[in-house]
Scaffold this motif. Structure first.
Motif, PDB file in Angstrom:
ATOM      1  N   CYS A   6       0.831  -1.209   0.000  1.00  0.00           N
ATOM      2  CA  CYS A   6       0.000   0.000   0.000  1.00  0.00           C
ATOM      3  C   CYS A   6       0.862   1.254   0.000  1.00  0.00           C
ATOM      4  O   CYS A   6       2.039   1.230   0.342  1.00  0.00           O
ATOM      5  N   SER A   7       0.269   2.353  -0.378  1.00  0.00           N
ATOM      6  CA  SER A   7       0.985   3.627  -0.371  1.00  0.00           C
ATOM      7  C   SER A   7       0.836   4.287   0.999  1.00  0.00           C
ATOM      8  O   SER A   7      -0.001   3.890   1.816  1.00  0.00           O
ATOM      9  N   ALA A   8       1.629   5.313   1.225  1.00  0.00           N
ATOM     10  CA  ALA A   8       1.513   6.074   2.475  1.00  0.00           C
ATOM     11  C   ALA A   8       0.121   6.686   2.578  1.00  0.00           C
ATOM     12  O   ALA A   8      -0.465   6.746   3.663  1.00  0.00           O
ATOM     13  N   ASP A  10      -2.676   5.452   1.261  1.00  0.00           N
ATOM     14  CA  ASP A  10      -3.596   4.363   1.605  1.00  0.00           C
ATOM     15  C   ASP A  10      -3.558   4.096   3.107  1.00  0.00           C
ATOM     16  O   ASP A  10      -4.596   3.903   3.739  1.00  0.00           O
ATOM     17  N   VAL A  26       1.016  13.015   4.600  1.00  0.00           N
ATOM     18  CA  VAL A  26       1.891  12.335   3.643  1.00  0.00           C
ATOM     19  C   VAL A  26       2.852  13.337   2.997  1.00  0.00           C
ATOM     20  O   VAL A  26       4.025  13.036   2.781  1.00  0.00           O
TER      21      VAL A  26
END
Length: 135
Positions: A6-8, A10, A26
């Motif tokens: 996952c991304s930061a 997310d 973020v």
């Protein structure tokens, strides 16, 4: 979805933050990480490219230009001052570098000076306290 994929953003949204707040968090993290990697080892000559990269990171997180500039200025000045403290730089060199970073981030000359003075004072006070604690 697995954490590793996952991304930061997310992760921040999964914690219950609305998108605008997640973007702010973020962007600060991305700008800080970018500044640290660009200025690592005391490479102060790379301030312009580091500030530009940090601003790009903040914009990529979804912030509007004005907010990205403000966050980039704060993060950039703090990173510059911390690097200067590590390298035993003079007050004038630190002040000039900090103001330059804030201006490059998009602050007016007055705001750049005020931001730099505030953060330099804070970082020097923190450094003095940590040195005192070591004794």
């Amino acid at each position: 979805e697995k954490l590793q994929g996952c991304s930061a953003m997310d992760a921040a949204v999964a914690c219950g933050l609305p998108y605008p707040k997640a973007a702010q968090i973020v962007s600060v993290i991305a700008a800080e990480e970018t500044m640290e990697s660009c200025l690592g080892g005391g490479r102060m000559s790379s301030i312009p490219s580091a500030v530009e990269a940090a601003k790009d990171a903040a914009l990529a997180a979804g912030l509007p230009m004005k907010e990205a500039s403000q966050i980039t200025a704060l993060v950039s000045v703090r990173a510059v001052v911390r690097n200067q403290l590590k390298s035993d730089a003079s007050v004038m060199t630190t002040a000039k570098s900090a103001v330059m970073a804030a201006k490059l981030a998009g602050l007016s000359p007055d705001a750049a000076g005020l931001t730099s003075a505030t953060l330099i004072s804070k970082e020097v006070a923190n450094w003095m306290l940590s040195e005192e604690a070591k004794r």
